[in-house]
Write a protein that holds these residues in place. Structure first.
Motif, mmCIF file in Angstrom:
data_model
loop_
_atom_site.group_PDB
_atom_site.id
_atom_site.type_symbol
_atom_site.label_atom_id
_atom_site.label_comp_id
_atom_site.label_asym_id
_atom_site.label_seq_id
_atom_site.Cartn_x
_atom_site.Cartn_y
_atom_site.Cartn_z
ATOM 1 N N HIS B 16 0.891 -1.190 -0.070
ATOM 2 C CA HIS B 16 -0.042 0.057 0.034
ATOM 3 C C HIS B 16 0.770 1.223 0.026
ATOM 4 C CE1 HIS B 16 -4.026 -1.453 -0.036
ATOM 5 N NE2 HIS B 16 -3.926 -2.308 0.969
ATOM 6 N N SER B 17 1.935 1.180 0.696
ATOM 7 C CA SER B 17 2.748 2.501 0.965
ATOM 8 C C SER B 17 3.263 2.831 -0.451
ATOM 9 C CB SER B 17 3.938 2.315 1.703
ATOM 10 O OG SER B 17 3.279 1.850 2.954
ATOM 11 N N ILE B 18 3.833 1.750 -1.259
ATOM 12 C CA ILE B 18 4.050 1.795 -2.472
ATOM 13 C C ILE B 18 3.107 2.484 -3.696
ATOM 14 C CG2 ILE B 18 5.247 0.710 -4.778
ATOM 15 C CD1 ILE B 18 6.468 -1.365 -2.657
ATOM 16 N N LEU B 19 1.971 1.949 -3.403
ATOM 17 C CA LEU B 19 0.860 2.312 -4.006
ATOM 18 C C LEU B 19 0.480 3.949 -3.816
ATOM 19 C CD1 LEU B 19 -1.867 -0.601 -4.128
ATOM 20 C CD2 LEU B 19 -0.638 0.536 -6.107
ATOM 21 N N LEU B 20 0.751 4.197 -2.307
ATOM 22 C CA LEU B 20 0.288 5.471 -2.118
ATOM 23 C C LEU B 20 1.551 6.463 -2.591
ATOM 24 C CD1 LEU B 20 -1.106 5.037 1.405
ATOM 25 C CD2 LEU B 20 -2.087 5.734 -0.655
ATOM 26 N N LEU B 21 2.754 6.026 -2.962
ATOM 27 C CA LEU B 21 3.823 7.001 -3.081
ATOM 28 C C LEU B 21 3.709 8.077 -4.214
ATOM 29 C CD1 LEU B 21 6.625 5.965 -1.887
ATOM 30 C CD2 LEU B 21 7.645 5.924 -4.249
ATOM 31 N N PRO B 22 2.814 7.565 -5.453
ATOM 32 C CA PRO B 22 2.520 8.714 -6.310
ATOM 33 C C PRO B 22 1.874 9.875 -5.756
ATOM 34 C CG PRO B 22 2.245 6.522 -7.424
ATOM 35 C CD PRO B 22 2.281 6.412 -6.072
ATOM 36 N N ARG B 23 0.741 9.408 -5.339
ATOM 37 C CA ARG B 23 -0.256 10.579 -4.593
ATOM 38 C C ARG B 23 0.597 11.295 -3.452
ATOM 39 N NH1 ARG B 23 -5.606 7.689 -2.432
ATOM 40 N NH2 ARG B 23 -4.931 6.318 -3.898
ATOM 41 N N ASN B 24 1.481 11.003 -2.633
ATOM 42 C CA ASN B 24 2.008 11.477 -1.672
ATOM 43 C C ASN B 24 3.110 12.387 -2.384
ATOM 44 O OD1 ASN B 24 1.011 10.776 0.859
ATOM 45 N ND2 ASN B 24 1.984 8.881 0.866
ATOM 46 N N ALA B 25 3.777 11.716 -3.314
ATOM 47 C CA ALA B 25 5.009 12.748 -3.931
ATOM 48 C C ALA B 25 4.044 13.972 -4.425
ATOM 49 C CB ALA B 25 5.457 12.057 -5.319
ATOM 50 N N ALA B 26 2.651 13.849 -5.226
ATOM 51 C CA ALA B 26 2.094 14.840 -5.489
ATOM 52 C C ALA B 26 1.807 15.754 -4.349
ATOM 53 C CB ALA B 26 0.984 14.282 -6.290
ATOM 54 N N VAL B 27 1.340 15.342 -3.161
ATOM 55 C CA VAL B 27 1.008 16.136 -2.113
ATOM 56 C C VAL B 27 2.237 17.007 -1.646
ATOM 57 C CG1 VAL B 27 0.320 15.916 0.168
ATOM 58 C CG2 VAL B 27 -0.905 14.723 -1.521
ATOM 59 N N ALA B 28 3.559 16.152 -1.652
ATOM 60 C CA ALA B 28 4.701 16.902 -1.287
ATOM 61 C C ALA B 28 5.045 18.191 -2.076
ATOM 62 C CB ALA B 28 5.661 15.962 -1.273
ATOM 63 N N MET B 56 -5.289 19.336 -3.531
ATOM 64 C CA MET B 56 -4.333 18.426 -2.444
ATOM 65 C C MET B 56 -5.206 17.463 -2.057
ATOM 66 S SD MET B 56 -1.849 20.476 -0.183
ATOM 67 C CE MET B 56 -1.733 19.605 1.373
ATOM 68 N N HIS B 57 -6.646 17.741 -1.731
ATOM 69 C CA HIS B 57 -7.641 17.052 -1.109
ATOM 70 C C HIS B 57 -7.994 15.969 -2.218
ATOM 71 C CE1 HIS B 57 -11.274 16.993 1.501
ATOM 72 N NE2 HIS B 57 -10.859 15.912 1.439
ATOM 73 N N ALA B 58 -7.849 16.515 -3.552
ATOM 74 C CA ALA B 58 -8.427 15.386 -4.489
ATOM 75 C C ALA B 58 -7.723 14.461 -4.772
ATOM 76 C CB ALA B 58 -8.712 16.345 -5.995
ATOM 77 N N ILE B 59 -6.383 14.774 -4.595
ATOM 78 C CA ILE B 59 -5.405 13.748 -5.017
ATOM 79 C C ILE B 59 -5.106 12.638 -3.937
ATOM 80 C CG2 ILE B 59 -2.710 13.659 -5.162
ATOM 81 C CD1 ILE B 59 -2.780 15.964 -7.225
ATOM 82 N N ALA B 60 -5.156 13.355 -2.472
ATOM 83 C CA ALA B 60 -5.272 12.517 -1.533
ATOM 84 C C ALA B 60 -6.369 11.723 -1.410
ATOM 85 C CB ALA B 60 -5.401 13.321 -0.036
ATOM 86 N N GLN B 61 -7.487 11.993 -1.956
ATOM 87 C CA GLN B 61 -8.769 11.129 -1.777
ATOM 88 C C GLN B 61 -8.672 10.095 -3.118
ATOM 89 O OE1 GLN B 61 -11.893 11.045 0.048
ATOM 90 N NE2 GLN B 61 -10.611 12.067 1.620
ATOM 91 N N GLY B 63 -6.120 9.660 -5.730
ATOM 92 C CA GLY B 63 -4.785 9.138 -6.175
ATOM 93 C C GLY B 63 -4.465 10.352 -7.415
ATOM 94 N N ALA B 64 -3.212 10.159 -7.618
ATOM 95 C CA ALA B 64 -2.468 11.268 -8.272
ATOM 96 C C ALA B 64 -3.157 11.452 -9.766
ATOM 97 C CB ALA B 64 -1.170 10.700 -8.583
ATOM 98 N N VAL B 65 -3.554 10.303 -10.542
ATOM 99 C CA VAL B 65 -3.952 10.472 -11.813
ATOM 100 C C VAL B 65 -5.468 11.186 -11.801
ATOM 101 C CG1 VAL B 65 -4.873 9.332 -13.891
ATOM 102 C CG2 VAL B 65 -2.697 8.312 -12.563
ATOM 103 N N ILE B 66 -6.494 10.428 -11.077
ATOM 104 C CA ILE B 66 -7.990 10.857 -11.037
ATOM 105 C C ILE B 66 -7.775 12.325 -10.434
ATOM 106 C CG2 ILE B 66 -10.249 10.574 -10.292
ATOM 107 C CD1 ILE B 66 -9.532 7.428 -10.329
ATOM 108 N N GLY B 67 -7.006 12.291 -9.332
ATOM 109 C CA GLY B 67 -7.077 13.485 -8.347
ATOM 110 C C GLY B 67 -6.585 14.836 -9.272
ATOM 111 N N SER B 68 -5.415 14.423 -10.209
ATOM 112 C CA SER B 68 -4.895 15.608 -11.007
ATOM 113 C C SER B 68 -5.975 16.083 -11.987
ATOM 114 C CB SER B 68 -3.761 15.212 -11.799
ATOM 115 O OG SER B 68 -2.754 15.004 -10.867
ATOM 116 N N GLY B 69 -6.913 14.992 -12.531
ATOM 117 C CA GLY B 69 -7.808 15.238 -13.461
ATOM 118 C C GLY B 69 -8.896 16.136 -12.687
#
Lengths: 371, 113
Positions: B16-28, B56-61, B63-69
Motif C-alpha cells: 500500500h505504501s508503494i501504491l500511495l507513493l505517487p499521490r504522496n509525491a504529488a501532495v509534497a 491536494m484534497h482530490a489527490i489524497a482522496q 490518487g495522483a491520476v484521477i485527483g490531477s484530473g
C-alpha cells in the motif's frame, strides 16, 4: 517537439504575429526596419495589445469591488461572529461563509488566477522567440529567419542587443560587454521601482483599515520586499527583450492602478476620501452622496417645561429681538454643533428655543432696531 | 500462525505504501507550491478551498491520476466569470486510508499503531 512547445506553439505564433504586425506598421510609417528602436517599439506594441485584451477582466474585478460595499454589513456580521477566534476550524468556517456570501450576492472580489495564467505563457513565448532568434532559428509562424535575426540583434539604446542577458554579456566570448550589463542593471532598477510604486499605491491608499489588519495583507506586504530579488534574478538570466516587455507591462500596471485608484477607489479607503474631497472642491459632488453623512439636522430640544404665557406688553418688548434671533447671537449657538446645518432650518427653530439665549439682548436690541 | 498473519498484513502495508507513493509525491509538490509560490500572488481564487487546496484534497482522496484530473477541471472552472463559492473535492466512497494533518496519505493501520 516536446509537450511544452506544443502547448506554447499557438501562443508563440500569436506573439510573433503581433510583433511582426507592429514592425511592418512602424516600417510603413517610415521607420527604418532594421533599426533597434523599431523592434523595441514593436515590443511596446505587443504589451499594448496584450494588456488591452486584459482590460475587461480588470473592469469586471473593479465593478465587483465596488459592489462589495453593498454586502459590507453582512460581511461585518460574519467577521464579528468569528472575532478573536484564531483556530484553524474557525478560520475555515469563516472563509466558507464569506465565500457563500460572495456567491449568493454575486460580488466575488477575487479575480481568479486566469489573468496571471494568461500572462505567463506569453512571457515564455516571447522568451523562446528571442532565444531562437539568438541561435538564428526562425520562428514558428510569421517571424521568418531574416526577421528573427533582425529582431534578436536589434539593440536597446543602440547598446544592448535584445537577445542578450546580463549573464550572457558577462560570459561573452570577447570579454564582458559592460554596456549590456549596465543596460540590464538599469532595467532591473526600473522594474523594481515601478513594481514598488504600484504596490505602494495600492497598499497606502486603496486598502481599507479592516484589510490592513488581516494576515493575508501582511503576507502581501512581505511580497513587496521579496519582489526586487525576483527581478534581480530574472534580470540576470532573461534576455533584454523579455525584460523590456516586463518593464513596459509594469508601467502599464502602474498607470492603470493610478487611474483606478484616482477615479474608482475602493469605498472606505483613503483614496475614496481624497476623491470625495477633490470632487467637493470642484463642486461636482452631489450633496446626496457626500454631505448626507456629516449633515446632522439637529432637532431642537423642546423645553421640558411649558412656556409661560407672556403678557401683551412683555410680548411686545421681547418680540423684536426674537425675530432677530437667526442673525443674532442665538443662531450660531443652535448651529454650533452642526456647522453644515443650513440656516433656513435653524430659523424656525429659534422662536421655540428657550428665550434664555435672546433675553440678555432684549435690552440692547430695541436700541438698534426698535425705531 | 499469528506471526504469519502479522507478516501478511505488513506485506500488504508495504504494498500500500508503494501504491500511495505517487499521490504522496504529488501532495509534497503541492505543499511546496503552497508555501513558496502561492503566497507570491496572494489570495486570488474565487472558490473555497483554493484550487491548490482542492488539488491536494482530490489527490489524497482519489490518487495522483484521477485527483490531477479533478484538479484540472477545477482550475478550468476558476475564471473571472465563474460565480465562485464553496466547492469541495468529492470524497471517495470507500476511502481506506487516513490523511495526516499535513495532507499526506498513510495506511489506516499506520495511524492506529
Amino acid at each position: 517537439m516536446d509537450l511544452l512547445s506544443i502547448i506554447l506553439w499557438p501562443l508563440k505564433w500569436a506573439v510573433e504575429l503581433i510583433l511582426v504586425g507592429w514592425h511592418s506598421l512602424l516600417s510603413a510609417l517610415g521607420m527604418p526596419p532594421a533599426d533597434g528602436l523599431t523592434w523595441v517599439l514593436s515590443i511596446v506594441g505587443l504589451v499594448l495589445v496584450v494588456r488591452a485584451l486584459l482590460i475587461p477582466l480588470f473592469v469586471k474585478q473593479i465593478k465587483n469591488q465596488r459592489r462589495m460595499m453593498e454586502v459590507a454589513p453582512q460581511l461585518k456580521k460574519i467577521q464579528d461572529k468569528y472575532k478573536g477566534k484564531k483556530d484553524q476550524f474557525s478560520r475555515e468556517a469563516m472563509s466558507r461563509e464569506t465565500m457563500e456570501l460572495y456567491k449568493k450576492t454575486g460580488t466575488n472580489p477575487l479575480g481568479s488566477c486566469l489573468p496571471l495564467l494568461v500572462q505567463m505563457p506569453i512571457f515564455f513565448a516571447l522568451f523562446s522567440v528571442l532565444n531562437d532568434s539568438q541561435t538564428g532559428k526562425s520562428g514558428v509562424g510569421p517571424l521568418n529567419e531574416a526577421l528573427s535575426e533582425q529582431f534578436g540583434s536589434s539593440s536597446l539604446f543602440d547598446l544592448a542587443p535584445l537577445h542578450m542577458s546580463f549573464s550572457s554579456a558577462m560570459n561573452a566570448a570577447g570579454g564582458p560587454q559592460v554596456g549590456v550589463m549596465i543596460v540590464a542593471a538599469i532595467m532591473v532598477v526600473l522594474m523594481t521601482a515601478s513594481q514598488f510604486i504600484t504596490q505602494l499605491q495600492i497598499v497606502s491608499k486603496n486598502i481599507s483599515d479592516e484589510t490592513k489588519a488581516s494576515p493575508m495583507f501582511k503576507q502581501q506586504r512581505i511580497l513587496l520586499y521579496i519582489l526586487p530579488f525576483v527581478f534581480l534574478f530574472s534580470g540576470f538570466a532573461f534576455p533584454l527583450g523579455v525584460m523590456f516587455y516586463w518593464l513596459v507591462s509594469n508601467i502599464w500596471t502602474m498607470v492603470q492602478q493610478f487611474i483606478i485608484i484616482r477615479n474608482m477607489p475602493m469605498p472606505g479607503t483613503e483614496a475614496a476620501k481624497e476623491r470625495e474631497e477633490r470632487l467637493a472642491r470642484k463642486g461636482k459632488l452631489k450633496p446626496a452622496d457626500g454631505a448626507a453623512g456629516d449633515t446632522l439636522v439637529i432637532e431642537e430640544k423642546k423645553p421640558a417645561q411649558r412656556q409661560q404665557p407672556v403678557g401683551k406688553n412683555r410680548a411686545k418688548k421681547a418680540g423684536a429681538p426674537k425675530a432677530q434671533a437667526p442673525t443674532g447671537p442665538a443662531a450660531p449657538k443652535s448651529g454650533g454643533t452642526a456647522p453644515t446645518t443650513p440656516a433656513p432650518k435653524a430659523a424656525p427653530a429659534a422662536p421655540t428655543s428657550p428665550a434664555a439665549g435672546s433675553k440678555p439682548d432684549a435690552s440692547k436690541a430695541p436700541k438698534n432696531n426698535g425705531k | 500462525m499469528t506471526g504469519a498473519v502479522v507478516d501478511a498484513s505488513e506485506g500488504a502495508d508495504a504494498m500500500h505504501s508503494i501504491l500511495l507513493l505517487p499521490r504522496n509525491a504529488a501532495v509534497a509538490a503541492l505543499i511546496a507550491y503552497r508555501t513558496v509560490i502561492s503566497p507570491l500572488y496572494g489570495d486570488v481564487c474565487r472558490y473555497y478551498p483554493s484550487c491548490s487546496a482542492y488539488a491536494m484534497h482530490a489527490i489524497a482522496q482519489h490518487g495522483a491520476v484521477i485527483g490531477s484530473g479533478l484538479a484540472l477541471r477545477r482550475i478550468s472552472r476558476c475564471h473571472p466569470w465563474a460565480a465562485g463559492g464553496v466547492d469541495d473535492a468529492p470524497l471517495k466512497k470507500n476511502f481506506k486510508y487516513s490523511v495526516t494533518p499535513r495532507g499526506f496519505v498513510v495506511t489506516a493501520r499506520h495511524r492506529k499503531g
